[in-house]
Design an enzyme around this catalytic site. Structure first.
Site, PDB file in Angstrom:
ATOM      1  N   CYS A  17      56.526  36.920  40.696  1.00 52.83           N
ATOM      2  CA  CYS A  17      54.913  36.688  41.049  1.00 52.83           C
ATOM      3  C   CYS A  17      54.170  37.471  39.809  1.00 52.83           C
ATOM      4  O   CYS A  17      54.279  38.589  39.622  1.00 52.83           O
ATOM      5  CB  CYS A  17      54.357  37.115  42.165  1.00 52.83           C
ATOM      6  SG  CYS A  17      52.716  36.865  42.207  1.00 52.83           S
TER       7      CYS A  17
ATOM      8  N   ARG B 116      58.233  25.373  40.176  1.00 47.16           N
ATOM      9  CA  ARG B 116      56.515  26.126  40.117  1.00 47.16           C
ATOM     10  C   ARG B 116      56.909  27.630  40.262  1.00 47.16           C
ATOM     11  O   ARG B 116      56.501  28.503  39.271  1.00 47.16           O
ATOM     12  CB  ARG B 116      55.878  25.391  41.317  1.00 47.16           C
ATOM     13  CG  ARG B 116      54.401  25.749  41.179  1.00 47.16           C
ATOM     14  CD  ARG B 116      53.895  26.896  41.426  1.00 47.16           C
ATOM     15  NE  ARG B 116      54.056  27.206  42.837  1.00 47.16           N
ATOM     16  CZ  ARG B 116      54.046  28.667  43.430  1.00 47.16           C
ATOM     17  NH1 ARG B 116      53.674  29.447  43.006  1.00 47.16           N
ATOM     18  NH2 ARG B 116      54.449  28.705  44.947  1.00 47.16           N
TER      19      ARG B 116
HETATM   20  P1  HMG Z   1      38.481  32.230  37.163  1.00 47.41           P
HETATM   21  O1  HMG Z   1      38.719  32.717  35.850  1.00 47.41           O
HETATM   22  O2  HMG Z   1      38.106  33.180  37.954  1.00 47.41           O
HETATM   23  O3  HMG Z   1      37.683  30.916  36.955  1.00 47.41           O
HETATM   24  O4  HMG Z   1      39.774  31.539  37.446  1.00 47.41           O
HETATM   25  P2  HMG Z   1      36.790  30.132  36.070  1.00 47.41           P
HETATM   26  O5  HMG Z   1      36.133  28.889  37.108  1.00 47.41           O
HETATM   27  O6  HMG Z   1      35.376  31.142  35.681  1.00 47.41           O
HETATM   28  O7  HMG Z   1      37.433  29.632  34.902  1.00 47.41           O
HETATM   29  C1  HMG Z   1      37.677  30.309  33.861  1.00 47.41           C
HETATM   30  C2  HMG Z   1      38.614  29.615  32.803  1.00 47.41           C
HETATM   31  O8  HMG Z   1      39.457  28.784  33.219  1.00 47.41           O
HETATM   32  C3  HMG Z   1      37.458  28.521  32.367  1.00 47.41           C
HETATM   33  O9  HMG Z   1      37.983  28.120  30.988  1.00 47.41           O
HETATM   34  C4  HMG Z   1      37.886  27.392  33.105  1.00 47.41           C
HETATM   35  O10 HMG Z   1      37.735  26.047  32.522  1.00 47.41           O
HETATM   36  C5  HMG Z   1      39.547  27.200  33.328  1.00 47.41           C
HETATM   37  P3  HMG Z   1      37.248  28.856  29.724  1.00 47.41           P
HETATM   38  O11 HMG Z   1      35.785  28.489  29.924  1.00 47.41           O
HETATM   39  O12 HMG Z   1      37.276  30.205  29.591  1.00 47.41           O
HETATM   40  O13 HMG Z   1      37.915  28.153  28.330  1.00 47.41           O
HETATM   41  N1  HMG Z   1      40.288  26.658  34.510  1.00 47.41           N
HETATM   42  C6  HMG Z   1      40.778  26.028  34.397  1.00 47.41           C
HETATM   43  N2  HMG Z   1      41.768  25.264  33.581  1.00 47.41           N
HETATM   44  C7  HMG Z   1      42.644  24.454  34.021  1.00 47.41           C
HETATM   45  N3  HMG Z   1      42.805  24.294  35.431  1.00 47.41           N
HETATM   46  C8  HMG Z   1      42.039  24.889  36.423  1.00 47.41           C
HETATM   47  C9  HMG Z   1      41.113  25.919  35.827  1.00 47.41           C
HETATM   48  N4  HMG Z   1      40.328  26.621  36.657  1.00 47.41           N
HETATM   49  C10 HMG Z   1      39.620  27.121  35.729  1.00 47.41           C
HETATM   50  N5  HMG Z   1      42.502  24.608  37.641  1.00 47.41           N
HETATM   51  C11 HMG Z   1      41.541  30.547  38.816  1.00 47.41           C
HETATM   52  C12 HMG Z   1      40.175  30.876  38.684  1.00 47.41           C
HETATM   53  C13 HMG Z   1      41.865  30.392  40.185  1.00 47.41           C
HETATM   54  C14 HMG Z   1      41.489  29.282  38.206  1.00 47.41           C
HETATM   55  C15 HMG Z   1      42.406  31.423  38.104  1.00 47.41           C
HETATM   56  O14 HMG Z   1      42.548  32.653  38.588  1.00 47.41           O
HETATM   57  C16 HMG Z   1      43.640  31.046  38.185  1.00 47.41           C
HETATM   58  O15 HMG Z   1      44.215  29.941  37.542  1.00 47.41           O
HETATM   59  N6  HMG Z   1      44.742  31.860  38.471  1.00 47.41           N
HETATM   60  C17 HMG Z   1      46.147  31.585  38.680  1.00 47.41           C
HETATM   61  C18 HMG Z   1      46.746  31.931  39.976  1.00 47.41           C
HETATM   62  C19 HMG Z   1      48.118  31.785  39.883  1.00 47.41           C
HETATM   63  O16 HMG Z   1      48.373  30.468  39.430  1.00 47.41           O
HETATM   64  N7  HMG Z   1      48.997  32.474  40.637  1.00 47.41           N
HETATM   65  C20 HMG Z   1      50.250  32.225  40.873  1.00 47.41           C
HETATM   66  C21 HMG Z   1      50.376  31.044  41.853  1.00 47.41           C
HETATM   67  S1  HMG Z   1      50.038  31.821  43.477  1.00 47.41           S
HETATM   68  C22 HMG Z   1      51.635  32.392  43.946  1.00 47.41           C
HETATM   69  O17 HMG Z   1      52.388  32.265  43.233  1.00 47.41           O
HETATM   70  C23 HMG Z   1      51.743  32.729  45.444  1.00 47.41           C
HETATM   71  C24 HMG Z   1      52.557  31.902  46.115  1.00 47.41           C
HETATM   72  O18 HMG Z   1      53.781  31.519  45.482  1.00 47.41           O
HETATM   73  C25 HMG Z   1      52.859  32.396  47.629  1.00 47.41           C
HETATM   74  C26 HMG Z   1      53.517  33.851  47.610  1.00 47.41           C
HETATM   75  O19 HMG Z   1      54.620  34.152  47.048  1.00 47.41           O
HETATM   76  O20 HMG Z   1      52.865  34.646  48.305  1.00 47.41           O
HETATM   77  C27 HMG Z   1      51.932  30.672  46.371  1.00 47.41           C
HETATM   78 MG    MG Z   2      55.868  32.757  45.884  1.00 39.21          MG
END
Ligand code: HMG
Ligand code: MG
Length: 297
Positions: free
Chosen positions: A238, A14
């Protein structure tokens, strides 16, 4: 005092692959199946986030449909909102994770909302997960350093971590997202956290951008932390933290733990093989120093 046992949470499929060029579904499934025979007990296998934001994770439902899940292993996935959790439930995922940030700016960049809004968003996610008897892990990013705000106060991290815990996350994984922290910051952060939360509800999640991850893990182990996140071959980074390199490599954490006399239950050679195989698919060498020292077997 060092713990006698450490749980490794393998996040390569992931956190690693979300920030590498896309690999095929077959490559992902082969990686997770291999990892499943290494002794690992927790493998983060995918992420039900917006495919527009992270296209590399768009096939997570197919990943869950195709891997051979072994008994006794947790296969988890990220679910940032209800839409994500509903997709995870359809895929019969047994454990999920929400992810927030100790830094306001990073929260906006990563999940497009403030810290407060993110906590409100997690409430129904955790409630629905609980109805389905799905455990929820909580990630906290930028617990010590933020790429936009600089150093984060330990008290701020402790506050948000406690909120996630009180909301029902069984464990909080403390992320050094940009890999800039050093052991003194780890010590200060954990000192603040231990005032609020039980040690066994905490995990550490270090990225290795500045080469400090193993030193930071050693500091956390000395303070009694027993759960460490790592990624096979040191995959990834990231997407929203410029310059962030991969997670600390699982091979390197295993080498450290085993030579400190800490049991992990994980076979370093099996992880090494899995690392070389996924790196072949990516057309690169493992970042793990231990993998390079052991070579391809
Ligand atoms: P958004 O754009 O603010 O929210 O996304 P929205 O609800 O307005 O949705 C926009 C579009 O995304 C819509 O589609 C939704 O249907 C779709 P459209 O109408 O434009 O066609 N959508 C989704 N589709 C599939 N699955 C979903 C989903 N949610 C909305 N769950 C959201 C908010 C959080 C979803 C977005 O910002 C997002 O997906 N961000 C990705 C963030 C991410 O994955 N980051 C990396 C992981 S975190 C990380 O790596 C850190 C960690 O490792 C710890 C560390 O290292 O610190 C964990
Ligand atoms: Mg991480």
């Amino acid at each position: 005092m060092l713990p006698t046992k450490v749980n490794i949470v393998e996040v390569g499929a992931r956190d690693g692959l979300q920030n590498e060029q896309s690999v095929t579904l077959d490559d992902k499934v082969r990686l997770i199946n291999r990892l499943s025979h290494s002794g690992l007990k927790h493998i983060e296998a995918g992420s039900f986030v917006s495919p527009k934001w992270v296209p590399q994770m768009a096939d997570s439902a197919l990943v869950f449909a195709n891997i051979h899940q072994q008994p006794g292993i947790i296969y988890s996935a990220l679910t940032p909102n209800l839409a994500g959790l509903e997709r995870a439930i359809e895929s019969d995922v047994k454990q999920v994770a929400v992810f927030g940030s100790a830094s306001e700016s990073f929260s906006q960049k990563n999940i497009n909302c403030s810290i407060e809004e993110s906590l409100e968003r997690f409430e129904p996610v955790i409630a629905l997960a609980q109805q389905h008897k799905i455990d929820v892990r909580g990630y906290l990013s930028c617990t010590m350093v933020c790429p936009y705000e600089g150093n984060i106060k330990p008290e701020q991290t402790a506050l948000i971590a406690s909120k996630l815990f009180d909301m029902g996350c069984y464990e909080i994984s403390l992320g050094d997202t940009v890999g800039k922290a050093t052991p003194n910051r780890v010590e200060a952060m954990l000192d603040a956290l231990f005032k609020q939360l039980p040690k066994d509800a905490l995990a550490v999640h270090f990225h290795d951008t500045y080469g400090q991850a193993l030193a930071n893990i050693y500091q956390a182990l000395l303070m009694g932390i027993g759960t460490v996140d790592s990624a096979v071959a040191g995959l990834g980074g990231c997407p929203y933290a410029k310059g962030a390199s991969g997670n600390v490599a699982t091979e390197d954490v295993l080498y450290l733990c085993h030579n400190l006399g800490i049991e992990t239950g994980v076979d370093i050679d099996a992880i090494n093989q899995a690392g070389w195989e996924i790196c072949r698919a990516l057309g690169k060498q493992p970042v793990s120093k231990v993998a390079l020292a052991l070579g391809e077997s």
